[in-house]
Design a protein around this motif. Structure first.
Motif: not given
Length: 301
Positions: A106-117, A275-282
């Motif tokens: 579980v990694l933290i990716g990036r899109t560079g797409l501002v309005m789409e987020a 840390a939040c992503v991992l806790l929610l994933r668990a």
């Protein structure tokens, strides 16, 4: 067009890309029966459909269609965390350490797409997920364009960035979007060029520019920076459930606050969002003890 990429470390394609999914019926994100992830996007303003799958050998194969296919394929490694650095992240709490061990992909990716987020983040401000996802789906069905290639049925590409400011107020109303959120989207759409410039800037400057737009606060800025810049430290302060989840995972207490959450996450500064992503994933969330918030419908108002 097709591209094969071998990550330098294992990556869970579905879990990493799931950050960009806005509800189970998101017109821009679907998972087919073979477990492949289908996404639509507008890299460089051109529409594209991308299908991402991981092979048994650990390679990732991405296939893309549409005018934006080449740009989308170039971006797939970043979507999947090719730039994500784990240096300095050493979880000590047993719950977090166990989650880190169980979910190394579980990694933290990036899109560079501002309005789409940014647009779906605004739609999610202070409403239930059901309300936000419904508005996103209705806006995409009316103002999005058909997904290029053999995409799953009913997939759509987000409107061009500048179109969001041109959608009439009654269309937002018909989509169930309240007037404050609609105004924020329109205002952001009028500053598209300045906002999309942030994709090439640091996360601190991006935060400043985003929060300069009326209606965009610390929560919305963090939600955007997590996805657009892959910021592993952007904590969603002001979230309805996150403080309770973090507090429960670390202390066993069912109720938390933003202040307590930040205190508990301080040892992981630089990686607090991770840390939040991992806790929610668990699944480290407190049991529900009350009714769900009611789903409102602004169309009758």
């Amino acid at each position: 067009m097709e591209r094969t990429w071998r990550p330098r470390r294992p990556v869970d394609v579905l879990a990493t890309l799931a950050a960009h999914r806005r509800g189970p019926y998101d017109p821009t994100f679907q998972i087919d029966a073979r477990g492949r992830v289908w996404r639509t996007c507008r890299p460089g303003g051109e529409p594209a459909t991308v299908c991402v799958a991981r092979s048994a050998g650990g390679e990732v194969t991405a296939t893309a269609w549409g005018p934006g296919a080449a740009a989308a394929l170039d971006a797939v490694p970043q979507w999947l965390g090719s730039d994500d650095e784990l240096e300095g992240f050493s979880p000590q709490h047993p719950v977090l350490a166990d989650a880190f061990r169980r979910f190394p992909g579980v990694l933290i990716g990036r899109t560079g797409l501002v309005m789409e987020a940014l647009v779906p983040a605004i739609l999610e401000q202070k409403v239930t997920g059901t309300e936000a996802f419904r508005g996103w789906m209705r806006l995409l069905r009316k103002f999005g364009s058909p997904a290029p290639g053999p995409a799953p049925a009913r997939m759509r590409v987000v409107p061009a960035s500048e179109l969001w400011a041109k959608i009439p107020s009654w269309e937002y109303h018909q989509a169930g979007v309240g007037p404050q959120r609609a105004r924020t989207i329109v205002t952001a759409g009028r500053h598209v060029s300045q906002l999309e410039e942030t994709a090439s800037l640091g996360t601190a400057e991006a935060d400043r520019r985003l929060r300069a737009v009326p209606g965009i606060g610390v929560w919305t800025s963090a939600e955007v920076r997590q996805r657009v810049f892959g910021d592993p430290d952007a904590v969603s302060v002001g979230d309805y459930g996150l403080p309770h989840a973090v507090t429960y995972a670390f202390t066993g207490e069912r109720r938390g606050s933003d202040e307590l959450m930040l205190e508990l996450l301080e040892p992981y500064r630089g990686h607090r969002h991770r840390a939040c992503v991992l806790l929610l994933r668990a699944g480290a969330t407190p049991p529900r003890r009350g009714p769900r918030a009611p789903v409102r419908d602004f169309r009758g108002m």
